[in-house]
Design an enzyme around this catalytic site. Structure first.
Site, PDB file in Angstrom:
ATOM      1  N   ASP A 418       1.462  -2.571  -5.818  1.00 18.26           N
ATOM      2  CA  ASP A 418       0.222  -2.213  -5.169  1.00 18.26           C
ATOM      3  C   ASP A 418      -0.798  -3.257  -5.608  1.00 18.26           C
ATOM      4  OD1 ASP A 418      -1.750  -0.637  -3.969  1.00 18.26           O
ATOM      5  OD2 ASP A 418      -2.254   0.208  -5.914  1.00 18.26           O
ATOM      6  N   ARG A 846      -2.605  -3.754   4.805  1.00 13.55           N
ATOM      7  CA  ARG A 846      -2.927  -2.645   5.694  1.00 13.55           C
ATOM      8  C   ARG A 846      -1.728  -1.734   5.897  1.00 13.55           C
ATOM      9  NH1 ARG A 846      -7.411  -1.301   6.204  1.00 13.55           N
ATOM     10  NH2 ARG A 846      -9.120  -2.724   6.566  1.00 13.55           N
ATOM     11  N   LYS A 852       4.887   1.736   2.834  1.00 16.84           N
ATOM     12  CA  LYS A 852       5.268   1.206   1.525  1.00 16.84           C
ATOM     13  C   LYS A 852       6.669   1.689   1.164  1.00 16.84           C
ATOM     14  CE  LYS A 852       0.729   0.695  -0.610  1.00 16.84           C
ATOM     15  NZ  LYS A 852      -0.079   0.947  -1.795  1.00 16.84           N
TER      16      LYS A 852
END
Lengths: 1353, 341
Positions: A418, A846, A852
């Site tokens: 992340d 985005r 993810k």
């Protein structure tokens, strides 16, 4: 909130389906209930009505057992595991006398041991689950019951209750927002726990309910909500409120979800719609998938193979038994009749099969599983104990939350990270700026030639300054003080052109509520440099410009959006001049500049490039003066565009476009998105370790790319960075294909060269890759050829399947969320994956939390590689859960990610230690452990097989049954455990210096099927030696008193002793790191063996239990014989010497990198003893990598936009509509607008109030005076500063010292020189003494303050 | 101070153990250790091997098969006849058979190590526990009780199948047979005789009474308390032949010590000459293809004749030397990069 992680200890994959089925069963009730719940009806304040539906209450239960159910449930669960059942089955077999070849206790002792260890572990886990459940369930919340607010525990909150939330409180359940303390029923929430987005979100209650301000009204509220049943869609809610015979539709905009935090809102009331397990948070959390490591899977396969092998051997021996019974046994019946149930040889063979299954089961001893668990537990503790993974600032140590994955940390190939909060701190700092072609911010120490930060600037002249703000370039402050108009204009722009809200709790204590942190940083910068944004109303902005309040009329906000990539405001200043201020991406802004800006643009653009090269986020700033006429015309256009119903957005954009032309460039800002400590170094080392890092972020492309550069994932040395941001399937496919073709092309063109290169390299290859690495590190020259050499020297697991695998150049891929959505479709995923995996770095921007997870799943599915996901927010949970290893960044506010993670620590940089040190060691240790374990058990067990041929296949054991019982749990368990826990091949700092050492793990080199067979072969070889050497010696031998040695008990003791000695020598060979513990365990095990042997064979035990200890006297009779010792020595040497020779030759002929490193280490240690640090080992070069190489990497500058704007559009509208203004400020606004003409009066009033403490105010402000005095004044001031610099305090503190010194000559009350000059301003603006200094300093040039203040007269 | 403590409350301890910095010896298979090690092992093994080999060669062994399946075998007649058949085996020693000489009997293809055979005994009973006289261990089945359910003592297959051929050795001096005295004492393990096997306490001063209520094993001609009519102390479970038999062999070809020749004129060994061995042939082995033999052997410091050990030591020792050579060559050729530069 707390969802404790389920950490089941499962041993066999076969268990999982069972387990899953059970869970499904448990869930089935819930599902059934949910299925019937087609819609949810909730009536406010009516518990009786709501109880009819039996909605789940707000109590969360994640624990599995209570005190009474623990034993039966836990045992039941444990016996669902195949391993345990298998051993139970063996136990039952052993109770059949015809089969039993071993006593029952050989199985039951280990089994009970295992069951109790697991039970204790389960109990501990569950205890903590209980604890965390209790903690969450007992949180307090305020519930409105019968019109009175009462404190209630969270678990007692029911659906239909109205609860009151206060600022910074967690939302207890999914609520329908009824009313809020803020105007218009607005409230702000932070959803970081839910989706990881850190910016604040606005929620608004229905206007009908927002009027129900106080508890009394709310207690009367009896509206009924009918809505969708519980689901896990975070961004959707659909329902209807029926109240007072009207219907109001509800959307997600009205909902506060559990897990959010209320911010900037004093309080609000909400109606509980979903509670406890029905909340969206809990619905999303799901059950933790049970993760197992690849070693686990391999081990399970191997164990199955071994079972197959076991059956084969059983069959062979059973056939042997049949033949023997037929040929020999049947005739031997005069001495040994068949047992009554055994009436023929076939039945006897059948029984022999089972007997052998019992005997040979020790090839897979139950202690394998226990030992693996113990080792992993040990490794987990080492992670927890590691001080170098402890974060002092947050007081959080690293934590291994799962104890089953450690060795997989040594095999990671893909890291999914992340961005916000993980790579970056999510703190933006105003770092540099370029104003009118002059760059500020870089302080270069001329002596050191390296950018070195001195003391931060002193903003104490400005009482409104934010104390946390740091800037290091004095010249900028000087420019401000000197009153350079463009510098002022620059900061004025920053203070006006934004959508930040300010809050002034008490006088001078400003708090900015910025929607995006970079905007906040810019406004804060302006604030500290004297342009303090103070307050706003829908139509005005009040700025304190160098101590003087100026109120601008806000004519229009040309809001930001993704396409425009800029925002503008149009303001009218107090003199009535209209000006447009614009900030935005340089690419777009430069197109819209007035042609006369060309030169400035070039200079600025150079600066921008420099900033971008440093990974800073940049914005260009421009303004445009508008005439009244221009404004009027445009305003008309704007109004018509706003009125339009169709294509309103497009029309607005066109209108905006029209006015944002011919702008004058002011400069540019550079914001540093502060990286977490050590991120670039960590990424560099990890990528040297051949780990691919993918950044998956919800941020915008520019931001993400910027971070990519600043943390050196992307570098300008890269061959190419592909951007994929197509919105259609076609374009995405096209983009991917193009990227791949580009890579193929260069690969192909380079292939020729590569082959040539390889010929020359051929010899070097055999010498190992250690020196390749050293060279790379030392030289720090990242030439592609070098890369290839590296690849050549590492033996690839197989020929590259496609050309893409062999791509050596450095590519990077940046893909946006909507493209990713297409790329993840089934027909394109392979293409995407091929392209992405050929790249060195991949950035997905985005992306949604789900995407993810999908990306992770994709890599997991198609690449046989270990993936690791690291993140800090709730939006990373899905990714953390789906990756092989999930790492949570702890110590931040949110704990969602940590709770879902397998490992947690508080700094990204600890990842290198987790992987390269702990992971590598864990993998190494586990592999060594497994190799040895299989070896020792094969050596132990296979002896029975050979003996079978000499004992009529009768399942006679070679050893004493106590030896069989204790071999695995006492005699050989501890040394191998010690090795499995403590072993190190190279010291920890070496594994960070040579990241390549990590590679064997990724390639799975240390324990795979091949290694397994080698171990097995070695074990079988040992068993052959162990059987046939004693056989050869003892069958003929006799003691020196003539008694033959060939009796069974002597033979048993000889073989057992040889075995223990051989495996001890073998573990001694395998152990690379002999701590005192290893010594203790190895020698202790040998000692224990002999002690127990003599005890078991002692007269005393025999005299108590003659039937149990029939080996009485064997030990002393056997071990007293020199022949026996000669036999043992012979067997040991025959077993060990080939291994020794093989290892030595391997070390010489094909050394592994770790061997080389270990060797150099050894040599260095030896050399260090005689004299200093000899020999610049290969490490020296790599060591420099952290500093020199990285520093160098960052410097290059290419044309790149580092556009910083992390917020959403729409806030402009919110501001102009006044919806988000507090009542107080609204009142001011109305006041201001009413007296718009006489706003000066208001200002004057304020000034006078402020001037009161300052004493007698003299309105005779002399605008010209500062101009003359300032220069004369600056002299002594500078001098004092100079003096200060030479005081013993040293130059570093000169900045801090200056103000006090500067003031001291004047006197104590108010500085003498400051009084003359500054009294006026001080009185006028309410600044304190120091303020004078700055106003004096800033006066040269046409000071705008002066102009404006003269206007106030 | 207090605050500082709080701030670092969670900091892990800084000990060598928790930080994995325990002082450790980190051995490495370097040439300096391995090659000399191999040479050393090789030398030692060759030395031991030579000693063993020579010692072993000096040990004299005489083996004679007397199964009697071949027609020319002296015991051929006994293979078909009833028990207590006598046959004579003659052999000649060309030189002195140095003493002390041990006399063994050997059995082949005899599975004393068969699992069910091995457990078919009751050690409690054999240790003199009278309780197990009445109720022998179930492992003894089918030789636990006789057809009338009277317990068998000693029970079990091993005891039941006790070897019962007897031997007498005669030295033929000038045509006259002189019996070579056999010493039957101490042929069993000291621990067996003194610890493991105990006779039940005498009842009315006799062993016989102690065995009351039991029957002899089915195959035995005489009960346990009458095994040695010549020596009353050599009876019951402490009969040396019984003890030797009860120590089950590990392999299907085994020999067991029968007697020592340590007394009288033969203490120094058996002089060269002709000998005749009178065998009472009782024990049938042909039914299951077994063989019987007698062995005469003497011992050295390291026990009986053992060619295998000596040869194995020599072979392994030489291999070690060879390996060390190979390693030296390899090491010299692909020298480990010592200095790194």
């Amino acid at each position: 909130m707390t969802i404790p992680k389920d950490i089941p200890e499962k041993w066999f994959p076969i268990v999982l389906p069972l387990k899953r089925k059970k869970q499904e069963g448990l869930n089935a009730d819930k599902e059934r209930r949910e299925r019937t719940e087609e819609e949810r009806r909730v009536r406010a304040n009516d518990r009786e009505y709501n109880e009819k539906f039996q909605y789940a209450n707000n109590c969360i239960m994640t624990s599995k057992y209570n005190i009474i159910t623990f034993l039966p449930v836990n045992l039941f669960e444990q016996f669902q595991e195949v391993a345990n059942t298998y051993f139970l089955f063996l136990l039952i077999l052993q109770l059949i006398p015809q089969i039993s070849s071993l006593s029952w206790f050989t199985t039951i002792v280990p089994l009970v041991l295992v069951l109790s260890i697991t039970a204790v572990k389960d109990a501990t886990d569950d205890y903590f689950r209980h604890k965390s459940d209790n903690q969450v369930n007992n949180r307090q919340s305020q519930v409105l019951i019968h019109g009175i607010l009462q404190k209630e525990k969270w678990m007692n909150v029911r659906v239909g209750d109205i609860i009151k939330l206060e600022n910074n409180q967690f939302v207890a359940a999914d609520l329908l927002l009824l009313s809020s303390s803020e105007p218009h029923g607005l409230c702000y929430i932070e959803t970081a726990e839910l989706d990881g987005e850190t910016n604040m979100k606005v929620r608004q209650s229905l206007s009908v309910t927002s009027e129900l301000g106080d508890p009394n009204n709310l207690a009367q509220f009896d509206g009924e909500v009918i809505c969708e049943p519980p689901n896990n869609k975070l961004d959707r809610f659909c329902g209807t409120l029926y109240w007072r015979e009207s219907k109001y539709s509800l959307s997600n905009q009205n909902m506060l979800l559990r897990g959010c935090v209320l911010r900037n809102t004093e309080s609000c009331y909400g109606l509980v719609i979903f509670a406890g397990p029905d909340t969206k948070l809990m619905q999303n959390s799901g059950r933790t998938k049970f993760k197992r490591t690849s070693i686990d899977r391999l081990m399970n396969t191997l164990v199955l193979w071994i079972f197959g092998f076991l059956v084969c051997m059983g069959v062979i021996l059973a056939i042997g038994n049949a033949v023997w019974e037929k040929e020999v046994g049947s005739l031997f019946q005069s001495y040994l009749p068949w047992d009554p149930p055994v009436d023929n040889f076939l039945f006897s063979a059948f029984l022999a099969f089972w007997s052998y299954v019992i005997i040979l089961n020790t090839v897979v001893p139950i202690s394998l599983y226990v030992s693996v668990e113990v080792i992993r537990l040990g490794h987990s503790y080492f992670i927890n104990w590691d001080r170098r993974m402890y974060c002092q600032r947050r007081n959080t140590p690293a934590e291994a939350r799962t104890t089953t994955l450690n060795e997989e940390l040594g095999q990671v190939e893909y890291i999914f990270s992340d961005k916000t909060g993980t790579l970056t701190q999510n703190i933006m700092t105003f770092n540099k700026c370029s104003i009118n072609g002059h760059a500020y911010g870089e302080v270069i120490d001329t002596l050191g030639a390296q950018p070195k930060r001195g003391q931060p600037l002193d903003f104490s002249f400005n009482p409104l300054a934010d104390p946390d703000f740091c800037f290091y370039d004095q010249s900028l402050l000087d420019s401000v003080k000197l009153g350079e108009p463009l510098v002022h204009q620059f900061f004025r722009l920053l203070s006006l052109c934004h959508t930040v809200m300010s809050e002034e709790k008490s006088e001078g204590e400003l708090v900015y509520k910025a929607q995006s942190p970079d905007e906040g940083a810019l406004v804060t910068a302006a604030r500290n440099f004297g342009f303090v944004f103070r307050s706003r109303t829908p139509s005005t902005v009040t700025v304190q410009e160098l101590g003087r309040p100026v109120t601008y009329t806000l004519l229009a906000i040309l809001d930001f959006n993704n396409i425009r990539k800029r925002m503008s405001v149009i303001v009218r200043n107090p003199e009535g001049k209209i000006r447009l201020y614009c900030k935005g991406a340089d690419t777009l802004l430069f197109e819209r500049l007035h042609p006369c800006n060309q030169d400035l643009m070039n200079v600025t653009s150079d600066h921008l490039n420099e900033y971008a090269g440093d990974g800073l986020r940049t914005l260009a700033l421009a303004y445009r003066d508008l005439s009244e006429q221009q404004w009027e015309d445009w305003a008309e256009l704007l109004r018509s565009a706003e009125r339009a119903t169709d294509f309103r957005e497009d029309r607005l954009a066109a209108v905006y476009e029209e006015i944002e032309q011919d702008m004058m460039l002011l400069g540019a800002t550079a914001i540093e998105d502060k990286l977490q400590e050590g991120v670039p170094e960590t990424i560099a080392i990890l990528s040297l370790a051949n780990i691919k890092i993918w950044v998956l972020t919800g941020d915008k492309q520019e931001t993400a790319v910027n971070i990519g550069y600043s943390c050196k994932m992307l570098t300008d040395d890269m061959t190419e960075v592909f951007h994929i941001s197509g919105h259609t399937v076609q374009s995405v496919r096209e983009d991917l294909r193009r990227a791949r073709e580009r890579m193929m092309e260069s690969a192909r063109s380079r292939d020729g060269g590569k082959e040539e290169g390889m010929e020359g390299w051929g010899e070097g290859c055999s010498l190992g890759n250690g020196f390749g690495v050293g060279g790379v590190g030392g030289g720090a020259d990242w030439q592609p050829q070098r890369e290839e050499k590296q690849q050549g020297s590492v033996p690839p697991p197989g020929p590259p399947s496609t050309l893409l695998d062999s791509i050596a150049g450095e590519y990077a891929l940046v893909i946006s969320g909507h493209s990713l959505a297409h790329a993840l479709e089934a027909d394109m995923e392979q293409e995407f994956l091929d392209t992405a995996c050929a790249c060195k770095a991949v950035i997905c921007c985005r992306v949604t939390p789900l995407q993810k997870a999908l990306v992770v799943e994709l890599v997991k599915k198609h690449k046989k590689a270990v993936t690791l996901a690291i993140g800090d927010g709730a939006n990373d949970v899905s990714m953390i859960k789906s990756a092989h290893i999930g790492v949570g960044i702890s110590g931040q506010e949110g704990i969602q990610a940590v709770l879902a993670s397998d490992y947690s620590f508080s700094q990204f940089r600890f990842l290198q230690r987790l992987l390269l040190v702990h992971g590598r060691w864990s993998y190494l240790r586990m592999c060594r452990f497994l190799c040895y374990f299989f070896y020792k058990n094969f050596a132990f067990t296979m002896v029975h097989f050979w003996f079978g041929f000499f004992c009529g296949f009768s399942a006679q054991t070679v050893y004493d049954q106590y030896f069989i019982t204790l071999y695995n749990i006492v005699y050989t368990s501890l040394p191998v455990l010690a090795m499995g826990i403590f072993d190190q091949d190279v010291p920890e700092q070496r594994s960070l210096e040579y990241p390549k050492l990590y590679e064997p793990g990724q390639l799975n080199l240390l324990f795979n099927k091949r290694e397994f067979f080698i171990c097995i072969a070695q074990g079988i070889y040992t068993s052959v030696v162990l059987f046939f050497v004693p056989y050869g010696v003892l069958s003929q031998a006799s003691r020196n008193d003539g008694i033959p040695l060939a009796d069974y008990q002597t033979f048993a003791v000889t073989v057992a002793t040889s075995l223990v000695i051989v495996v001890s020598v073998q573990i001694a060979l395998d152990t690379g790191y002999w701590t005192a513990i290893n010594h203790f365990f190895v020698w202790g095990s040998l000692g224990a063996y002999f002690t127990i042997l003599f005890a078991m064979h002692s007269n005393i035990l025999f005299s108590i239990f003659p039937n149990q200890f029939c080996f009485a006297g064997s030990a002393q009779n056997t071990l007293g014989q020199p022949v026996v010792w000669l036999t043992i020595a012979l067997a040991t040497v025959v077993c060990i010497v080939p291994v020794l020779a093989f290892r030595f030759l391997k070390l010489d002929l094909k050394p592994q990198l770790s061997d080389t490193v270990r060797y150099t280490q050894l040599v260095r240690q030896k050399k260090r003893k005689p004299g200093g640090r000899g020999g610049r080992g290969a490490s020296g070069g790599v060591g420099g990598l952290g500093g020199g190489a990285l520093g160098r990497l960052g410097r290059a500058g290419s044309r790149r936009s580092g556009y910083a704007f992390a917020h959403q559009e729409g806030f402009g509208e919110l501001i102009t509509s006044g919806k988000n203004m507090r009542l107080s400020s609204l009142a001011l606004a109305t006041f201001a607008s009413r007296h718009s003409a006489s706003w000066i009066d208001t200002l004057r009033k304020k000034k006078q109030q402020a001037a009161q403490p300052g004493g007698e105010s003299s309105p005779a402000a002399a605008p010209a005076a500062p101009l003359s005095t300032s220069s004369s004044l600056l002299g002594p001031q500078e001098a004092t500063a100079e003096e200060a610099a030479h005081t013993p305090l040293g130059p570093a503190c000169s900045n801090a010292v200056t103000p006090t010194l500067a003031r001291s000559p004047g006197g104590d009350s108010i500085g003498g020189w400051a009084v003359n000059l500054g009294a006026v301003q001080e009185a006028l603006f309410g600044w304190r003494g120091v303020g004078a200094r700055i106003s004096g300093a800033s006066s040269p040039g046409p000071p705008p303050i002066a102009e404006e203040s003269s206007l106030t007269e | 101070m207090m605050k500082k403590k709080e701030e670092t409350a969670n900091r892990p301890d800084n000990t060598a153990f928790t930080q994995q910095r325990l002082p450790a010896w980190q051995p490495m298979l370097s040439a300096g250790i391995v090659i000399p090690g191999f040479v050393l092992i090789g030398m030692a093994f060759i030395g031991i091997g030579v000693a063993l080999f020579i010692t072993s060669r000096n040990i004299q062994v005489l083996e004679r098969d007397y199964t009697g399946d071949e027609s020319n075998s002296p015991c051929n007649t006994c293979t078909h006849s009833s028990p207590d058949c006598n046959c004579v085996l003659n052999f000649t020693l060309s030189k002195l058979f140095e003493g002390p000489v041990f006399f063994y009997y050997g059995l082949s293809n005899y599975y004393q190590n068969y699992r069910r055979y091995g457990v078919s005994r009751d050690d409690s009973q054999l240790s003199g526990d009278v309780a197990y006289f009445k109720n022998p261990d179930s492992n003894c089945a089918p030789y636990r009780v006789d057809s009338k359910s009277v317990p068998i003592v000693p029970c079990g297959s091993i005891a039941n199948s006790m070897f019962n051929d007897t031997f007498r050795l005669y030295h033929i001096v000038n045509g006259k047979e002189m019996e070579v005295p056999f010493d039957g004492k101490g042929i069993a393990w000291w621990t067996d005789y003194n610890v493991k096997f105990r006779n039940p306490s005498l009842v009315n001063g006799t062993l016989k009474a102690a065995f009351d209520g039991t029957v002899k094993p089915i195959n035995w001609p005489k009960p346990a308390y009458e095994l040695d009519p010549t020596d009353s102390s050599n009876n019951g479970f402490l009969n040396q032949d019984f003890l030797v038999w009860m120590r089950a062999a590990a392999l299907p070809d085994f020999r067991k010590l029968y007697r020592r020749i340590t007394q009288g004129d033969y203490a120094a060994g058996l002089p060269a000459g002709n000998y005749s061995l009178k065998i009472t042939y009782n024990y049938p082995v042909l039914s299951f293809g077994g063989r019987k033999k007698i062995v005469l052997s003497n011992v050295s410091w390291m026990g009986g004749k053992n060619q295998f050990l000596g040869i194995a030591y020599l072979v392994i020792g030489s291999l070690c030397i060879v390996m060390s050579m190979v390693m030296l060559i390899v090491y010299a050729k692909f020298k480990f990069p010592d200095d790194g530069s």
